[in-house]
Each structure stands twice: as C-alpha cells, then as structure tokens.
Enzyme design. Sequence first.
Site, short mmCIF file in Angstrom:
data_model
loop_
_atom_site.label_atom_id
_atom_site.label_comp_id
_atom_site.label_asym_id
_atom_site.label_seq_id
_atom_site.Cartn_x
_atom_site.Cartn_y
_atom_site.Cartn_z
N GLY A 20 0.78 -1.22 0.00
CA GLY A 20 0.00 0.00 0.00
C GLY A 20 0.81 1.28 0.00
N SER A 21 2.13 1.17 0.09
CA SER A 21 2.97 2.37 0.20
C SER A 21 3.20 3.01 -1.16
CB SER A 21 4.32 2.00 0.82
OG SER A 21 4.98 1.01 0.04
N ASP A 22 3.26 4.34 -1.16
CA ASP A 22 3.64 5.08 -2.36
C ASP A 22 4.50 6.26 -1.93
OD1 ASP A 22 1.95 7.48 -1.92
OD2 ASP A 22 0.27 6.14 -2.35
N TYR A 30 -5.23 0.87 5.52
CA TYR A 30 -6.44 0.96 4.72
C TYR A 30 -7.66 0.97 5.64
CZ TYR A 30 -4.12 0.12 0.20
OH TYR A 30 -3.35 0.24 -0.93
N LYS A 215 5.07 1.98 -8.41
CA LYS A 215 5.07 3.28 -7.74
C LYS A 215 6.43 3.96 -7.93
CE LYS A 215 0.94 2.91 -5.92
NZ LYS A 215 -0.17 3.85 -6.21
N GLU A 297 -7.60 9.94 -9.23
CA GLU A 297 -7.73 9.28 -7.93
C GLU A 297 -8.08 10.27 -6.83
OE1 GLU A 297 -4.66 7.05 -4.78
OE2 GLU A 297 -4.18 7.14 -6.92
N ASP A 320 -12.97 7.73 -9.00
CA ASP A 320 -13.14 6.69 -7.98
C ASP A 320 -14.45 6.92 -7.24
OD1 ASP A 320 -12.99 5.00 -5.77
OD2 ASP A 320 -10.86 5.35 -5.42
N HIS A 347 -9.69 4.31 -10.35
CA HIS A 347 -8.89 3.95 -9.19
C HIS A 347 -9.79 3.13 -8.27
CE1 HIS A 347 -7.52 4.78 -4.98
NE2 HIS A 347 -6.38 4.41 -5.52
N GLY A 349 -10.17 2.45 -4.75
CA GLY A 349 -10.09 2.57 -3.31
C GLY A 349 -10.94 1.54 -2.60
N GLU A 374 -8.03 -1.79 -12.27
CA GLU A 374 -7.00 -1.99 -11.26
C GLU A 374 -7.39 -3.10 -10.29
OE1 GLU A 374 -4.24 0.84 -8.42
OE2 GLU A 374 -6.29 1.47 -8.81
#
Length: 408
Positions: A20-22, A30, A215, A297, A320, A347, A349, A374
């Site tokens: 989940g990291s960017d 989350y 990413k 997003e 999204d 996106h 989510g 995605e």
Amino acid sequence: MVISAIQVLDRRFDLPNGSGSDATHTNPQYAYAVCVLKTDTSLEGIGLAFTLGAGTELVCQAIQFLSEKLVGQEIEALMANFGTTYRSLVDSPSYRWLGPHKGVVHLALAAIVNACYDLWAKSRQVPLWKLLLDLSPEELVNTLDLSYLEDELTREQAIQLLTEQYKTRENRNSVLTTGYKGYDTSVGWFNFSDELIVEKTKQALDKGFTALKLKVGSDDPLRDLRRATLIRQTAGEAATIMLDANQKWNVPQALDICRRLGSINPYWIEEPTHPDDVFGHQAIARAIAPFKVATGEHIPNKVIFKNFLQAKAMDFCQVDAVRVGGISEFLTISLLAKKFNIPVLPHVGDMGQIHQHLVLFNHIGMGHENLFLEHIPHLRSYFVHPANIVEGYYQVPQEAGSSSDLKP
C-alpha cells in the site's frame, strides 16, 4: 422497503510490510467509513468511503449528519428521482461550506450514496451492474445531478448519449462471458525492495496478469528509472507497464523525470503532480506526448473533472466512486468523459468491489472502451463476496448488490 435507521462503522485494516505504500503515503492503513442503511426487512444497504485510517472518525460523523433525511424513505421512491436528493444532500447549506463538494463531507456523501445504490440493487435482487443496465436512459439520468455541467453536458445530451449506446449494447455483452481484464498494482509498492518487485512481477505474470503498475516518485529519480527498467526487463516488452508518482513531483520535476521514464515505454504516468493543478497536468501531457497522463484518484468532484477534460489535461480518467460523491457522481463523470472521448479506468479505493460493476456498465451501457480495471488484493479476505480474479480477469459478480458487504 423503507430505510428505518442509519448505522455508521469505522473499519480499519493493517497491511503487510510495505504493501500500500507510495511516494506520498509511505505507511498507510487501509480503512473504510461505512454507511449502513437499515430497513424494515433483513436487507441492509452498505456504502463505503475509503480512507487511510487516521481521520476516518471525521468521515463517520459527517455520514451521521448528512444521512438523517434518508430515514423513512422508501427505496424505489428515493431512487426514482435520486438526482434531486443527491443535490439536496451535497448542497446542505452549512455542510456545503465545509467543501464545497470535496474533503470529509464529500467522502461521507460517497458512503451514503453507495449505500443507496447497494440497497436498491439488493431490493431488486440483482447485481449492481445489472440494475444499471436494466434502467432506461431517462431512469438512469434521473439518478444523476448534472448541475454545473450544463456548458458541456445537459440532461437532454446525457439521455441522447445513453440512447445511442443502447442501440449497440448487444455488441458489447461478450464481456459478461469473458470477464473484465485486471491490472496488478500490488507488484510495485514504493517500499518494496528491488528484489521483491521482481519476484512480485513474476508471480503476477504466472497468475495471468499482463498489465502491472510500479510506484515512482523517489527523491532520487535514478531509483525510479532503475526499478522501472527492472519491471520492464522482467515482464518483457509485450507487457503493459503503468507508473504512478502519487502527486510527488512539482511540474518542472515531472517534465524532467517523465521524459527519462519514457525509456521503458510506459502505458501511462499517473498523478505526476498536485491533483488540483489542471494547467500543470496540461503542460505535462503536452510535453510528454505520445506518453500519456492518467489522473483522477484524488480529483474530488465532477466540476474539476470537467476542467481537466476541457483542458485536455488527462488521457485516462481515474474517477473513484469512493472518492467523488459515490456511484451517482461516478456515472456523471463517466458520461462527461465519454463525451470527450477519454477512457475511464477507475482507481479502486474499494479494492475493486464496486468498480467491477461500474466498468461493466460503462462498457456495455455507455460504450466506454473495454480496457482493464486496477486490482489490489489486500482487503479481499474482509469482504463477504470478494472480487474474484481468474487468469488476470475479474469474473462477473452474480450476487445482489454492489459487493460491498464486509464480514463482521
């Protein structure tokens, strides 16, 4: 079926190391702010808004405030002219001041609206995608709020667009047999080591994915270039590789680094700068062509999407439904993007739960191109009916509703 009460839930989920990291959100948790519409039956409408943990309680409070007027409403009567209800919710005078149409209050609206559509589909005992396809163009447009779009999309134009696509929708029904192609975002999280992204890329290819996302946005651009090259070499020239900077760069940085990343032939470069910067995205899109810019997003509402489309500042629209004002605004933006001939690749989510329904409708009902959706797998074990991926394809959901029910 009458809405008898509103329940609001704050659900948070820890992630495995690095997942989940960017470049901007380096240590996410989350989470969902959940709107539950109780009824005079055993059915409940479940609506999600996605957050990264801290602050979810603020969205939950806003859901409680904004949803009060839904109590006592009968679901068919509510949805028959939901566009009017939507506008009254989004323009509640005091709460509108806190946006307008963005931030905590708009996330709350997403959860409420998504719960309404979920309950509507459950009440008719059909999946959301089928509910939407069963509506006439007029009935669908009745669920939308087209205010502030009249310079580009009137009610009459929206109905005409849907009516034209209705004539040829049988030509696009094959997606209900094949499923909808997915792309894997989980191969290239920002905090993954070089060795791990290579391993994850190989695993994704073995699972049937041919499209993958990495990413980027490192302080050292050479790290981004090295990792992008690694994925390209591992996946091969035939693979589709997306790059996602998650808003990390200013415009001059984006112009420089995007040109260098062009060496791996990316399908798109996503969120290359601040999500509100229409003209910055426009400048980047013009400068890096034929490479393409994807964004949406974090674009909060239909008006800013309109501006991006008018400025030709996006090549792919990533609206999204758990970021904008729910399914209603998602469909509104999808219609607007169709008018501008810009593909919609959401996106997710929601981890693809709701959007697997929406892309089916967008393709069959609106004539949007059948590209891919995605896929992020990290929360699938928490859903009652998780999205099902086989050989890289989303399988068509059959259960009634929007696939949003979470396990206790």
